[in-house]
Design a protein around this motif. Sequence first.
Motif, PDB file in Angstrom:
ATOM      1  N   GLY A   1       0.836  -1.188   0.000  1.00  0.00           N
ATOM      2  CA  GLY A   1       0.000   0.000   0.000  1.00  0.00           C
ATOM      3  C   GLY A   1       0.870   1.236   0.000  1.00  0.00           C
ATOM      4  N   GLY A   2       0.400   2.289  -0.656  1.00  0.00           N
ATOM      5  CA  GLY A   2       1.161   3.538  -0.663  1.00  0.00           C
ATOM      6  C   GLY A   2       1.126   4.194  -2.030  1.00  0.00           C
ATOM      7  N   ILE A   3       2.253   4.824  -2.370  1.00  0.00           N
ATOM      8  CA  ILE A   3       2.339   5.564  -3.628  1.00  0.00           C
ATOM      9  C   ILE A   3       3.128   4.737  -4.651  1.00  0.00           C
ATOM     10  CG2 ILE A   3       3.053   7.736  -4.697  1.00  0.00           C
ATOM     11  CD1 ILE A   3       1.386   8.495  -2.396  1.00  0.00           C
ATOM     12  N   PHE A   4       2.464   4.371  -5.730  1.00  0.00           N
ATOM     13  CA  PHE A   4       3.136   3.587  -6.780  1.00  0.00           C
ATOM     14  C   PHE A   4       2.755   4.152  -8.144  1.00  0.00           C
ATOM     15  CE2 PHE A   4       2.049   0.860  -3.203  1.00  0.00           C
ATOM     16  CZ  PHE A   4       3.279   0.348  -2.838  1.00  0.00           C
ATOM     17  N   PRO A   5       3.741   4.497  -8.974  1.00  0.00           N
ATOM     18  CA  PRO A   5       3.424   4.939 -10.335  1.00  0.00           C
ATOM     19  C   PRO A   5       2.754   3.808 -11.107  1.00  0.00           C
ATOM     20  CG  PRO A   5       5.745   5.350  -9.808  1.00  0.00           C
ATOM     21  CD  PRO A   5       5.189   4.496  -8.714  1.00  0.00           C
ATOM     22  N   ALA A   6       1.798   4.153 -11.949  1.00  0.00           N
ATOM     23  CA  ALA A   6       1.064   3.138 -12.719  1.00  0.00           C
ATOM     24  C   ALA A   6       2.024   2.263 -13.525  1.00  0.00           C
ATOM     25  CB  ALA A   6       0.052   3.815 -13.640  1.00  0.00           C
ATOM     26  N   ASP A   7       3.129   2.855 -13.965  1.00  0.00           N
ATOM     27  CA  ASP A   7       4.100   2.112 -14.779  1.00  0.00           C
ATOM     28  C   ASP A   7       4.732   0.928 -14.047  1.00  0.00           C
ATOM     29  OD1 ASP A   7       3.611   3.922 -16.719  1.00  0.00           O
ATOM     30  OD2 ASP A   7       5.561   4.966 -16.591  1.00  0.00           O
ATOM     31  N   ASP A   8       4.748   1.004 -12.694  1.00  0.00           N
ATOM     32  CA  ASP A   8       5.417  -0.052 -11.926  1.00  0.00           C
ATOM     33  C   ASP A   8       4.498  -1.236 -11.617  1.00  0.00           C
ATOM     34  OD1 ASP A   8       7.637   1.519 -11.903  1.00  0.00           O
ATOM     35  OD2 ASP A   8       7.391   2.232  -9.833  1.00  0.00           O
ATOM     36  N   LEU A   9       3.192  -1.059 -11.850  1.00  0.00           N
ATOM     37  CA  LEU A   9       2.242  -2.062 -11.344  1.00  0.00           C
ATOM     38  C   LEU A   9       2.477  -3.462 -11.910  1.00  0.00           C
ATOM     39  CD1 LEU A   9      -1.067   0.020 -11.129  1.00  0.00           C
ATOM     40  CD2 LEU A   9       0.591  -0.524  -9.329  1.00  0.00           C
ATOM     41  N   SER A  10       2.770  -3.537 -13.201  1.00  0.00           N
ATOM     42  CA  SER A  10       2.955  -4.876 -13.777  1.00  0.00           C
ATOM     43  C   SER A  10       4.236  -5.515 -13.249  1.00  0.00           C
ATOM     44  CB  SER A  10       2.955  -4.816 -15.307  1.00  0.00           C
ATOM     45  OG  SER A  10       4.020  -4.013 -15.750  1.00  0.00           O
ATOM     46  N   ALA A  11       5.263  -4.704 -13.034  1.00  0.00           N
ATOM     47  CA  ALA A  11       6.518  -5.241 -12.479  1.00  0.00           C
ATOM     48  C   ALA A  11       6.296  -5.755 -11.051  1.00  0.00           C
ATOM     49  CB  ALA A  11       7.601  -4.170 -12.494  1.00  0.00           C
ATOM     50  N   LEU A  12       5.474  -5.033 -10.290  1.00  0.00           N
ATOM     51  CA  LEU A  12       5.190  -5.454  -8.913  1.00  0.00           C
ATOM     52  C   LEU A  12       4.458  -6.793  -8.912  1.00  0.00           C
ATOM     53  CD1 LEU A  12       4.116  -2.022  -7.387  1.00  0.00           C
ATOM     54  CD2 LEU A  12       6.149  -3.342  -6.760  1.00  0.00           C
ATOM     55  N   LYS A  13       3.498  -6.912  -9.807  1.00  0.00           N
ATOM     56  CA  LYS A  13       2.735  -8.149  -9.940  1.00  0.00           C
ATOM     57  C   LYS A  13       3.692  -9.302 -10.273  1.00  0.00           C
ATOM     58  CE  LYS A  13      -1.571  -9.616 -10.247  1.00  0.00           C
ATOM     59  NZ  LYS A  13      -2.712  -9.145  -9.583  1.00  0.00           N
ATOM     60  N   GLU A  14       4.592  -9.006 -11.206  1.00  0.00           N
ATOM     61  CA  GLU A  14       5.524 -10.031 -11.669  1.00  0.00           C
ATOM     62  C   GLU A  14       6.444 -10.536 -10.555  1.00  0.00           C
ATOM     63  OE1 GLU A  14       8.191  -9.365 -15.348  1.00  0.00           O
ATOM     64  OE2 GLU A  14       6.074  -9.158 -15.947  1.00  0.00           O
ATOM     65  N   MET A  15       6.838  -9.633  -9.666  1.00  0.00           N
ATOM     66  CA  MET A  15       7.739 -10.076  -8.596  1.00  0.00           C
ATOM     67  C   MET A  15       6.988 -10.790  -7.469  1.00  0.00           C
ATOM     68  SD  MET A  15       8.972  -6.582  -6.590  1.00  0.00           S
ATOM     69  CE  MET A  15       9.255  -5.483  -7.964  1.00  0.00           C
ATOM     70  N   GLY A  16       5.667 -10.895  -7.606  1.00  0.00           N
ATOM     71  CA  GLY A  16       4.917 -11.718  -6.656  1.00  0.00           C
ATOM     72  C   GLY A  16       4.067 -10.944  -5.657  1.00  0.00           C
ATOM     73  N   ILE A  17       3.995  -9.624  -5.809  1.00  0.00           N
ATOM     74  CA  ILE A  17       3.107  -8.845  -4.931  1.00  0.00           C
ATOM     75  C   ILE A  17       1.666  -9.124  -5.380  1.00  0.00           C
ATOM     76  CG2 ILE A  17       2.530  -6.549  -4.041  1.00  0.00           C
ATOM     77  CD1 ILE A  17       5.465  -7.132  -3.489  1.00  0.00           C
ATOM     78  N   GLN A  18       0.859  -9.679  -4.474  1.00  0.00           N
ATOM     79  CA  GLN A  18      -0.478 -10.155  -4.853  1.00  0.00           C
ATOM     80  C   GLN A  18      -1.462  -9.023  -5.131  1.00  0.00           C
ATOM     81  OE1 GLN A  18      -1.618 -13.427  -4.963  1.00  0.00           O
ATOM     82  NE2 GLN A  18       0.316 -14.386  -4.415  1.00  0.00           N
ATOM     83  N   ALA A  19      -1.304  -7.924  -4.368  1.00  0.00           N
ATOM     84  CA  ALA A  19      -2.239  -6.808  -4.575  1.00  0.00           C
ATOM     85  C   ALA A  19      -1.538  -5.510  -4.230  1.00  0.00           C
ATOM     86  CB  ALA A  19      -3.469  -6.989  -3.694  1.00  0.00           C
ATOM     87  N   VAL A  20      -1.861  -4.474  -4.966  1.00  0.00           N
ATOM     88  CA  VAL A  20      -1.279  -3.157  -4.704  1.00  0.00           C
ATOM     89  C   VAL A  20      -2.418  -2.173  -4.450  1.00  0.00           C
ATOM     90  CG1 VAL A  20       0.121  -1.284  -5.640  1.00  0.00           C
ATOM     91  CG2 VAL A  20       0.744  -3.659  -6.134  1.00  0.00           C
TER      92      VAL A  20
END
Lengths: 286, 132
Positions: free
Chosen positions: B94-113
Amino acid sequence: MKAVDGVRAGDIRALARLITMVENQAPEAGEALRLLHSYTGKAHTIGITGAPGVGKSTLVDQLAREFRHRSKTVGIIAVDPSSPFTKGAILGDRVRMQDLCQDRGVFIRSMASRGAWGGLAETTADVITALDAFGKDIILVETVGAGQDEVEVAKTAQTILVATIPGTGDDIQAMKAGILEIAHIYVVNKADKEGADLVAAELEHYVSPIVEDGWQVPVVKTVAIENRGIAALAESIENHRLYLETTGKMAGTMEEKARHQVLAIAQRELMGKLLKIGANNGQMDS
Amino acid sequence: MTGERRIRILIAKPGLDGHDRGAKVVARALRDAGMEVIYTGIRQTPEMIVEAALQEDVNAIGLSILSGAHMDLFPKIMAGLKEKGMDDVVVFAGGIFPADDLSALKEMGIQAVFRPGTTTQEIIDSIKANLS
């Protein structure tokens, strides 16, 4: 049993999972505890109790460091209250134990009280068994912020610290029975605050008649956040351990703990059965 | 009475930003949803978070971050969890994440942002769905 083998082999993940099993009172927990029990009896279990805000977590943090300096391995059980309404809990004691997290010789486990009375969770004694079997030299048990009657820790730990702070003179009066009676060591924390000497003197006054078979309950002043008085406190704890050993009382404390633990397990089993029967007959809702 | 399971969650703030209001609000909401929330406080290193999750045997980890260092810190946390054999722990952020990073976060295994504007109920529902 795999879980027990892992704990005996020093596997932290195995220990953490076994504690969850014990805490959830899973069906395999009883057998695991039975197996672990034969490896216990080496740890010195120290209970830290006192009202909310007296600095229990900070005292535990500093004592853990002090014992680590003395080359002892340390297990910490920090109990916080569960909500009676939602059963949820915020377990925040790790906030005061930040640096310990990096030390492989320290294992910290937060426990929610899960509705138990007395300042501990129902299964805290069982978690002590697990940490003892794991090989921890020192086990520090921090109770929920306790007032007068939460004395469960007295049946669970071998050396009991009751912590207080200056400015609670009237509270000491109120504490005379109950929690004050279970102390082996009094700690006056935040002793840099005005009135510390008064509190210490009052405690000494009430305490001095309480000499139980040659153990004079000492009053130790600390400023835990600055690590002042902690070495002296550890020294008092060590003295109490020596006292228990030389008087042959250590074995007694272990028997008493085991007795209490078995009774607690029996009580839980019976209560579980009773509630089940009640539920089946539709006579009880929960 | 016996065999009862509870959801245990670690709420941690990796990195150097000291704004923990959001993390505390979420911790409180999860508590009110009946979960046991271990709160570690601010300025946690990836190693501290992994070690706390290991010792506490949590089902899920919530990472709160506002500093923008998530692409540096999160991979270290995920690698640490994997190394300890804790791949099964659900990690959310949770917090501040640029939209561009969301797919990378998903890929590294973060289940939800969860980004600004998320309700606490959405977070609770997501955790429960991920753990069921």
